[in-house]
Structure formats: structure tokens, C-alpha cells
Design an enzyme around this catalytic site. Structure first.
Site, PDB file in Angstrom:
ATOM      1  N   GLU A   8      17.859   9.180 -56.255  1.00 29.62           N
ATOM      2  CA  GLU A   8      18.150  10.430 -56.126  1.00 29.62           C
ATOM      3  C   GLU A   8      19.409  10.739 -56.104  1.00 29.62           C
ATOM      4  O   GLU A   8      20.083  11.617 -56.736  1.00 29.62           O
ATOM      5  CB  GLU A   8      17.290  11.295 -55.320  1.00 29.62           C
ATOM      6  CG  GLU A   8      15.815  11.219 -55.477  1.00 29.62           C
ATOM      7  CD  GLU A   8      15.137  10.290 -54.291  1.00 29.62           C
ATOM      8  OE1 GLU A   8      15.673   9.331 -54.038  1.00 29.62           O
ATOM      9  OE2 GLU A   8      14.148  10.929 -53.689  1.00 29.62           O
ATOM     10  N   ASP A  81      12.567   8.697 -53.355  1.00 29.35           N
ATOM     11  CA  ASP A  81      11.989   8.550 -51.976  1.00 29.35           C
ATOM     12  C   ASP A  81      10.539   8.250 -51.954  1.00 29.35           C
ATOM     13  O   ASP A  81       9.693   8.448 -52.915  1.00 29.35           O
ATOM     14  CB  ASP A  81      12.172  10.085 -51.221  1.00 29.35           C
ATOM     15  CG  ASP A  81      13.495  10.329 -50.859  1.00 29.35           C
ATOM     16  OD1 ASP A  81      14.393   9.162 -50.668  1.00 29.35           O
ATOM     17  OD2 ASP A  81      13.932  11.341 -50.816  1.00 29.35           O
ATOM     18  N   ASP A  83       7.604   9.723 -51.207  1.00 32.17           N
ATOM     19  CA  ASP A  83       6.625  10.719 -50.863  1.00 32.17           C
ATOM     20  C   ASP A  83       6.062  11.299 -52.336  1.00 32.17           C
ATOM     21  O   ASP A  83       6.578  10.703 -53.436  1.00 32.17           O
ATOM     22  CB  ASP A  83       7.172  11.747 -49.812  1.00 32.17           C
ATOM     23  CG  ASP A  83       8.560  12.489 -50.395  1.00 32.17           C
ATOM     24  OD1 ASP A  83       8.843  12.124 -51.488  1.00 32.17           O
ATOM     25  OD2 ASP A  83       9.219  13.205 -49.660  1.00 32.17           O
ATOM     26  N   GLU A  85       7.014  14.032 -53.710  1.00 30.47           N
ATOM     27  CA  GLU A  85       8.114  14.602 -54.432  1.00 30.47           C
ATOM     28  C   GLU A  85       8.740  13.249 -55.178  1.00 30.47           C
ATOM     29  O   GLU A  85       9.031  13.472 -56.334  1.00 30.47           O
ATOM     30  CB  GLU A  85       8.985  15.177 -53.560  1.00 30.47           C
ATOM     31  CG  GLU A  85       9.599  16.604 -54.248  1.00 30.47           C
ATOM     32  CD  GLU A  85       8.722  17.491 -54.733  1.00 30.47           C
ATOM     33  OE1 GLU A  85       9.113  17.981 -55.912  1.00 30.47           O
ATOM     34  OE2 GLU A  85       7.801  17.800 -53.938  1.00 30.47           O
ATOM     35  N   TYR A 301      13.066   6.785 -43.075  1.00 26.18           N
ATOM     36  CA  TYR A 301      12.625   7.944 -44.128  1.00 26.18           C
ATOM     37  C   TYR A 301      12.270   9.002 -42.938  1.00 26.18           C
ATOM     38  O   TYR A 301      11.381   8.853 -42.153  1.00 26.18           O
ATOM     39  CB  TYR A 301      11.565   7.896 -44.865  1.00 26.18           C
ATOM     40  CG  TYR A 301      11.624   8.839 -46.163  1.00 26.18           C
ATOM     41  CD1 TYR A 301      12.686   9.185 -46.763  1.00 26.18           C
ATOM     42  CD2 TYR A 301      10.206   9.585 -46.226  1.00 26.18           C
ATOM     43  CE1 TYR A 301      12.657  10.428 -47.729  1.00 26.18           C
ATOM     44  CE2 TYR A 301      10.404  10.399 -47.120  1.00 26.18           C
ATOM     45  CZ  TYR A 301      11.362  10.985 -47.960  1.00 26.18           C
ATOM     46  OH  TYR A 301      11.383  11.953 -48.678  1.00 26.18           O
ATOM     47  N   ARG A 303      11.150  12.178 -43.857  1.00 27.51           N
ATOM     48  CA  ARG A 303       9.953  13.287 -44.118  1.00 27.51           C
ATOM     49  C   ARG A 303       8.789  12.434 -43.773  1.00 27.51           C
ATOM     50  O   ARG A 303       8.331  11.664 -44.974  1.00 27.51           O
ATOM     51  CB  ARG A 303      10.269  13.792 -45.553  1.00 27.51           C
ATOM     52  CG  ARG A 303      11.420  14.406 -45.711  1.00 27.51           C
ATOM     53  CD  ARG A 303      11.733  15.213 -47.166  1.00 27.51           C
ATOM     54  NE  ARG A 303      12.929  15.710 -47.320  1.00 27.51           N
ATOM     55  CZ  ARG A 303      14.169  15.242 -47.755  1.00 27.51           C
ATOM     56  NH1 ARG A 303      13.940  13.994 -47.939  1.00 27.51           N
ATOM     57  NH2 ARG A 303      15.084  16.114 -47.695  1.00 27.51           N
ATOM     58  N   HIS A 347       3.733   5.518 -44.198  1.00 26.27           N
ATOM     59  CA  HIS A 347       5.158   6.061 -43.659  1.00 26.27           C
ATOM     60  C   HIS A 347       5.118   5.709 -42.304  1.00 26.27           C
ATOM     61  O   HIS A 347       3.955   5.362 -41.592  1.00 26.27           O
ATOM     62  CB  HIS A 347       4.996   7.529 -43.915  1.00 26.27           C
ATOM     63  CG  HIS A 347       5.487   7.942 -45.104  1.00 26.27           C
ATOM     64  ND1 HIS A 347       5.758   9.206 -45.430  1.00 26.27           N
ATOM     65  CD2 HIS A 347       5.659   7.328 -46.441  1.00 26.27           C
ATOM     66  CE1 HIS A 347       6.163   9.375 -46.801  1.00 26.27           C
ATOM     67  NE2 HIS A 347       5.769   8.211 -47.415  1.00 26.27           N
TER      68      HIS A 347
END
Length: 856
Positions: A8, A81, A83, A85, A301, A303, A347
Site C-alpha cells: 500500500e 495489510d 486484514d 481491508e 501489525y 490493527r 493476528h
């Protein structure tokens, strides 16, 4: 070129490119490259909610470059990432870059930390894009688009200045509004804490405090000053003796490593960072910092809602603890913490990528804010795998023996604690732990305050130095801070780690909530929006319903629920809720009668254009006829009101207008509409004239908003001169302004009486107010202004403003009077005969000066 890797951000691309080497070309997509269109719903609700994705305008150039690189690549690695998103970004990239002429393989790689071992391992174990996770993100995006697109227009029509309604952001606003109303409706109750200051009869004779705990074997609850005084009177003359010493050892376990919400809360309370700022700093630490040998990620990470830790990380930190603090600080088995059922299992908690990189070692490489956040994360991670702290607690129970003829028995307590073994507190600090305990004691009134106790034995007599008593009041719940609101959202199951910071930013940016120092306070607009949504869409903006929707999104991600089925079920209910919110259908008798009256109109006003839209009275009436004939959608009350306005506008062309209006029962409504359409009357114009020569106060800024009386008055004046009446609200504000500047208006009392201006109600007026105001003129030397945060406190400016207001209104509010008295007490030395003024006017004594300043 062999391999194209897409992440990203440019910072992440730089770090990963260094790790992978020349065999790979790493580029950044700058986040999402496709999304739903801006100016249309972009979802076909009739065809299983098929989304219409378009390239984001600001990403066109990026996508063009990526397509050119993709044409030369043998393999494309999608590495956003780990997740939902990130999975969706990967899916959109694949859809945008697929070439029908070339069968280019796409591989999805995920990693929780940007370090060489983690990145290489991820590229050794690539996988396909996880469609279930993509579907979950798609469902959330479509859900949010439908709610925002369908509900926001209802707000725009009903509430001036409302910007949008969000599925989750509106729940956050609701929580803030409900808390504020709790505070406003709270009625404090008096209670007393009684105790004594005592000491031993032999050395060490340092005084210590004891607290009344029981009366006749039951918890001491003292609800009034009379009860407190009666107890003190009964205690006079009694001797104090130690009835017993209770020893116990407490084992205190370290809290788990941080997850997104707890990191945001800790960074807010300990460092003063907003959740948005915390995530920005954490992103930099995650993406990598350069220490001379190329950038490397410092934390995992950020989040995440999982407190789990990898075995490799646990082994490394246990090794570090043993080498740094000693074997006794390493527990026999690793500490494991319960992971929430809905946590993302893949995670980890937020932790350093290398525990041996201590904050001290990184101090010269990191910026101040980065270092402080890294230290917070590092300390919590190390602490969570250390041995528990052991604390010895000693409680002395002290009886006040009854005198002859007395029956009531009073027992006092005092508790002290000593750290036997610090355990994890060696890293977090004993003082930080005690701060947390003190905060807990403040929240729980029953908690006993810890004191420093001398050695005591059962049966030992104590000397009473003085009886103590503190009057207190129960306190309302505190306003939410950003940190505590994140905690409330998490506890209610609303939102997810990736959304907390954006939720808070949105409700502040849209002026639904404002910050008062660190506290969150709903604005008037926020209250209006919340009240409207709760009144008209209670099911949609119910906290439990929103939490269930989050659970269903989790079910989609787990592959246990089809995303289209979830949306179909939701939309079936949603349509009914929105139709109900538009208001009840119009009265058919009134509707048909008005349409018949308007059928007589032969000459319609020409269409008018405002911006891009054209408004036509004739077309509007015809659209209502068509809507009624189709029978698919009921005509609303708002549409009926618009027809009423048109009927009044064209009444000269409608035969027997008054009789027809009376027959339909709309005569009063038409009269009210006609009055609102009348030009301003002479009374209104004279009100405006009163302020035309007034010297207005300079603009003032209050919490980032600028209030300018001159600008506001000018807007009202232009409206009246343009032939438009002022609304009732505008008239009220105009009258307030006239009262504010009454001192500059000649013959104010006479003119106010002629115009029917009522004097402002400011509560009972102090009969000595004029004399108190006069005392301010004795003050010649004012203290310099003080800056506290973003606000400036200036005694002279404040005093002058009160004097001006009194000269105009001849009154001040009770709160302003009290503030003035506090101010005078601080300048008592400059006021002649101040002591006599205290008695005559009820001023505060000189001794109260310091206390008064702290109260303001």
C-alpha cells in the site's frame, strides 16, 4: 522483470524491496485503487447487490504505472495489510491488473511484521486471495453505502448543517449524547467520609490516617452533615485501640500485550495522543525505520484484536527477561491470555519485532513521539511474559470503645501494602501500577485508601490527634474521552480495530461532537442528528443491532454466511424503516382536495433554476399526480406541505378558496404559511435599527469556532432589507443581542417597552450587585493573562466584560456573580475596607483567594 510486488505505501515498499533484493520490483498502490462511485449508489439492489466499482480518480496514474509493470512481470505478489481491508485491496488489484491475453499468476502474501525472516517466510508460503474475507469487506462497504446514501438525505431535509449518517459513526454519536444527558440529568447526593488522624504512644510516632468502616458491624454510610456531626459528638472522649491486624498476600498478574483499542487508550491517557495520532505513529514503526543497514519494521501489525503471541516471540522475550532481570522474573510457564471469540486468529498482539531492541538503544534513531509509543509497546510486551508481582497487604482494624451509656460501636480501618516481589512491575514501574490503583479507588467509593502504617500489635492503644470528616457528593459519569469511547465501542461489539480511529475523526470533523480539552461533548447539531435517528430509525441505530451486524460480518469472513444473504435480509427490514422515517402518508382527503384546488390554476410561474437544478411548480404538482396514480409510493406529509404552500401562492386563481380550505381543514395551516411569507413588519425593522450604530465586540473564538456579532447582525439586516421575515429563532437571538448592547442604545428602556422586548431572565439579582461592580474600579494592577492549553485566562478582560454587561442589562447571572466574587477575593489587597465588604456584600474572605483560583 520477473516478480512484481504490490504493497500500500511507499515506506513499506522501500523496506520490503531492501529485504527481497533485485529479483523483485516493489511498488505502492497508495491504498485502494477501486471503489464505489461518488455520485451514485453504485449497488444494484435488484441483482443480488452487485457493486459497480470504478477507478478512484487520484489512483488513475498509479494504476496505469502498475499495469505497465504487470505486463512485464512473470508473477505478481499482492502484499497489502493482513486484514479485511488489505484483502480487499489485493482483490481489487488483481481484478484491475488481470490480462486476458496473458495468464499471469497472482499470489497473495501476508505477514504480521516487516522483518527479513517474516517477509521471506511469507513469500515462501503464498496463497490465493481469501474470497470470504473479501466478501466480508464488500458487505461492510455496501452496507455502509446503502445506509449513508438512503439515510443522509433524510437528515439534510430535517436538520440544517447535517452532513451524513453513518452506520457505525451514528452509534458513537449516540453513546456520547446519552452520556451527556446522563450528566445533565444527574442529581448529586451528599455523603461523608469520617476518620481520624492518629499515632502510636511509642516510637515511631508518625501520624497516620484511619477511616470509619463500620457502625455496629454494618458498612458505614453517612448521608448528611447532621449524621456526621452526631457521630463526631459521640466519638469525643472515646479511646482508640487496635482490634486486630489482617495480613494477606496478593498476586498481581501483568496485563496482556496491547491490541489496537488498548494501545489507543493507553497512548491517550499516558501520552496524550489521539487514536488517529497513535495509529499514524504506529504505522511508521510498523513500516520500518532505517538504522544504517536499511529500513526494518519495529512493531507487528497494529490493527488487531488478538492478544495472542507467536511461540518465537514468547521464547525470545523469556530469554531477554532471564538475561536482563534474572531467572526469578521468568515464570515457570509462559503467560497465556484468553483470546476473544471473535478475534482474528491469524493476528498477534502488538509487540516489538525484536525485543532486544530496547527503547534506550533506539533513542537516537526515533523521533520523540515514535520513541514514546515504542517504549509503551515494548514495556507492555516484556511485562506480559514476566512473573506476577507479589504484594503484602496489612489492614489494621481499630475500635473506638463506647463510653458508659453509649451503645453504638465504631470500627475504623487503615490499610498499607508493601511490594514483596515486583515481578512485571520492574518494567512497568511500581508507581504506574499504583496510579492505576488510585484511579480505581476514585471510581469505587468503597475502596480504602492505602496509607503508610507503622508496626502495630493487637490490643495496642492509639492517640487520637483529631477527628476528620470530608463532605463529598456522588459524581456523574465522566464524559467520554476518545480513549474511553473506543473502549465503549469495543465493549459493545461495535466497530473493529481498523475503524476506531476513523470513527472518532469523522464525528468530530462533521461537528456532531466537539472536544472540551480531552473530553468529548455533543454539539447542538449532534444532539439533533441523534434525536432524529433514534426517533425515526430506532432499529437501525440500535447498539445491539449494530453489534449483531458486526458479528454477521465475522461470520461471512469465516465462510459460514453468504454476504448476499446477509444483505438481502438487512435490506428487507431497512426499506421499511426508511419509509417510516419519511413520515406518515399524507391525509388522502387533504391530498385529493388540494390537487383538485390546484387543478384550477391556468397560469403557472415560469420554472426557476438554482445551481444545476430547475424548479417548476407545474411539474411538481404533476409529479404528485403521477405518484398517486402509480400507487407504488405513498405521498408524504412533506409533499403535502409543499402542495399547501403552492395552494396559498395561487389562491387568486382558485375559486371559493377560503371555503374549500375550511372544508379540508387546512385554513389555519394556510394562514400560518401566509404569515411566514409576509414581508418584515415595522416592529422587526425597528429592532434592526436599534443595533445599526452599536460598536460590536470583536470576534471571539470558542473551541475553534468564531463568533462575530457584527457578521451575524449584518446577515439578519440583509435578510430583512431583502423583504424576508426573520424566523422565531432569529428574532430570539436578535433580542438577546439588543439586550447585550443595551448600554449603547439611547433611551433603551423606553424603546424596549415600545417594541415589547421582554427583559432577559437571569435568575435572582444580587441586591448589592451595583456596589460589588464598583469595587472592581479599585483594582489598578492586574495579574498577567495566563495561557492554559488553547485558552487564555485574563482577569482584567473578564472583569471588563462583566462591567459592560451590567451597564447594559443591569443584571448578571448567579454564576457570573459568584465568578466576580472569586475574582475580587484574589485582589483583596487592593480593595479598601475589603473585610467590611465581605460582611456587607457576601464576598469571599481573603483566606479563600487561593482556593477560589483553583476552583475556576
Amino acid at each position: 522483470m520477473k516478480n512484481l510486488v504490490i504493497v500500500e505505501s511507499p515506506a513499506k515498499a522501500k523496506t520490503i524491496n531492501k529485504i527481497l533484493g533485485k529479483e523483485y520490483v516493489v511498488r505502492a498502490s497508495m491504498g485502494h485503487v477501486r471503489d464505489l462511485p461518488d455520485r451514485e449508489l453504485g449497488v444494484d439492489v435488484e441483482k443480488h447487490f452487485k457493486p459497480k466499482y470504478v477507478t478512484i480518480k487520484t489512483r488513475e496514474k498509479v494504476l496505469k504505472e502498475l499495469k505497465a509493470l504487470a505486463r512485464e512481470a512473470d508473477c505478481i505478489y499482492l502484499a497489502p495489510d493482513p486484514d479485511r481491508e488489505g484483502e480487499a485491496i489485493a482483490w481489487h488489484l488483481q481484478a484491475a491488473l488481470e490480462d486476458k491475453k496473458r495468464d499471469i499468476p497472482f499470489r497473495r502474501v501476508t505477514y504480521n511484521e516487516i522483518t527479513a525472516p517474516a517477509i521471506r517466510k511469507a513469500f515462501e508460503e503464498p496463497r490465493e486471495v481469501d474470497q470470504s474475507r473479501v466478501d466480508s469487506q464488500q458487505a461492510r462497504r455496501i452496507l455502509d453505502r446503502i445506509v449513508g446514501y438512503k439515510v443522509s438525505p433524510l437528515l439534510w431535509r430535517r436538520i440544517r448543517g447535517a452532513q451524513s449518517a453513518g452506520r457505525v459513526q451514528s452509534i458513537a454519536v449516540r453513546l456520547v449524547c446519552e452520556r451527556e444527558r446522563e450528566i445533565l440529568n444527574f442529581k448529586p447526593e451528599e455523603y461523608w467520609i469520617l476518620g481520624a488522624k492518629v499515632r502510636k504512644l511509642i516510637d515511631p510516632r508518625d501520624p497516620f490516617a484511619i477511616r470509619l468502616a463500620q457502625i455496629n458491624g454494618k458498612k458505614a454510610e453517612i448521608k448528611s452533615g447532621d449524621h456526621a456531626r452526631a457521630i463526631h459528638e459521640e466519638l469525643e472522649g472515646r479511646s482508640l485501640r487496635v482490634a486486630g491486624i489482617i495480613h494477606r498476600e496478593i498476586s498481581r498478574r501483568a496485563p496482556p500485550a496491547y491490541i489496537t483499542s488498548t494501545l489507543q487508550q493507553a497512548a491517550s491517557s499516558r501520552l496524550g495522543y489521539t487514536p488517529k495520532r497513535t495509529m499514524q505513529i504506529a504505522q511508521k514503526l510498523y513500516e520500518g525505520k532505517d538504522f544504517g543497514e536499511g529500513p526494518v519494521g519495529l512493531i507487528t501489525y497494529m490493527r488487531t484484536d488478538s492478544v495472542a503471541l507467536s511461540p518465537v516471540a514468547i521464547n525470545a522475550v523469556r530469554d531477554f527477561i532471564g538475561k536482563t532481570f534474572g531467572a526469578e522474573f521468568v515464570p515457570e510457564k509462559p503467560n497465556f491470555y484468553r483470546v476473544k471469540a471473535d478475534a482474528q486468529a491469524a493476528h498477534e498482539a502488538i509487540r516489538p519485532t525484536d525485543v532486544f531492541k530496547t527503547p534506550d538503544q533506539l533513542a537516537s534513531f526515533l523521533e520523540r513521539d515514535e520513541l514514546r509509543l515504542y517504549q509503551l509497546i515494548w514495556e507492555r510486551f516484556v511485562a506480559c511474559q514476566m512473573a506476577s508481582a507479589r504484594i503484602a497487604q496489612r489492614t489494621a482494624e481499630i475500635d473506638a470503645a463506647p463510653l458508659a451509656g453509649q451503645e453504638n460501636e465504631y470500627r475504623f480501618r487503615a490499610t498499607a501494602s508493601d511490594v514483596l516481589f515486583p515481578g512485571y512491575m520492574r518494567v512497568t514501574g511500581v508507581e504506574e501500577d499504583r496510579k492505576a490503583e488510585r484511579k480505581k479507588s476514585e471510581e469505587e467509593e468503597d475502596e480504602e485508601e492505602l496509607v503508610k502504617l507503622p508496626p502495630l500489635v493487637e490490643g495496642e492503644a492509639l492517640e487520637k490527634l483529631e477527628w476528620t470528616g470530608d463532605r463529598k457528593e456522588t459524581q456523574p459519569p465522566p464524559r467520554y474521552t476518545e480513549a474511553s469511547l473506543v473502549k465503549a465501542l469495543e465493549e459493545n461489539g461495535v466497530g473493529r480495530p481498523s475503524t476506531y480511529a476513523s470513527i472518532l475523526s469523522t464525528i468530530v470533523d462533521r461537528h456532531y461532537v466537539e472536544k472540551d480539552k480531552r473530553a468529548l461533548k455533543p454539539t447542538e447539531r449532534g444532539f439533533q442528528v441523534n434525536d432524529f435517528l433514534i426517533q425515526y430509525l430506532p432499529d437501525l441505530f440500535d447498539v445491539q443491532f449494530t453489534a449483531r451486524m458486526e458479528e454477521e460480518l465475522d461470520e461471512i469472513e469465516a465462510g459460514r454466511l453468504a454476504w448476499t444473504s446477509m444483505l438481502e435480509k438487512f435490506y428487507a427490514s431497512f426499506q421499511g424503516w426508511v419509509e417510516s422515517a419519511k413520515g406518515p402518508p399524507a391525509d388522502p382527503t387533504k391530498l385529493n382536495g388540494l390537487l383538485a384546488m390546484l387543478g384550477a390554476v391556468r397560469e403557472w410561474a415560469p420554472p426557476t433554476k438554482r445551481g444545476r437544478r430547475t424548479y417548476s411548480d407545474e411539474s411538481f404538482v404533476q409529479s404528485i399526480r403521477d405518484q398517486l396514480a402509480a400507487g407504488e409510493k405513498a405521498v408524504s406529509e412533506r409533499q403535502l406541505e409543499a402542495l399547501l404552500k403552492l395552494a396559498g401562492r395561487y389562491k387568486d386563481q382558485i375559486p371559493s378558496f377560503d371555503a374549500e380550505a375550511a372544508r379540508l381543514g387546512v385554513a389555519q395551516e394556510l394562514a400560518a404559511l401566509a404569515k411566514a411569507a409576509e414581508p418584515p413588519d415595522e416592529n422587526m425593522r425597528r429592532r434592526i435599527q436599534l443595533l445599526e450604530q452599536v460598536p460590536f465586540d470583536p470576534p471571539r473564538e470558542v473551541r475553534k469556532k468564531v463568533y462575530d456579532d457584527r457578521v451575524f447582525f449584518t446577515s439578519l439586516k440583509e435578510q430583512v432589507e431583502g423583504g424576508r421575515r426573520l424566523s422565531d429563532n432569529q428574532l430570539r437571538y436578535l433580542d438577546r443581542m439588543i439586550h447585550k448592547y443595551a448600554g449603547h442604545i439611547p433611551n433603551f428602556e423606553q424603546q424596549a417597552a415600545e417594541l415589547g422586548l421582554e427583559s432577559e431572565a437571569a435568575g435572582p439579582t444580587d441586591p448589592n450587585l451595583a456596589s460589588i461592580i464598583e469595587l472592581t474600579r479599585s483594582i489598578k494592577e492586574w495579574k498577567p493573562a495566563v495561557q492554559r492549553g488553547k485558552r487564555t485566562w485574563d482577569d482584567k478582560e473578564f472583569s471588563d466584560s462583566l462591567v459592560r454587561q451590567f451597564e447594559g442589562k443591569k443584571t448578571l447571572s448567579p454564576r457570573q456573580v459568584m465568578a466576580l466574587k472569586k475574582l475580587l477575593s484574589r485582589y483583596a489587597a487592593q480593595i479598601p475596607d475589603y473585610d467590611q465588604a465581605v460582611e456587607r456584600f457576601g464576598l469571599l474572605p481573603k483566606s479563600a483567594r487561593k482556593a477560589s483560583r483553583s476552583e475556576e
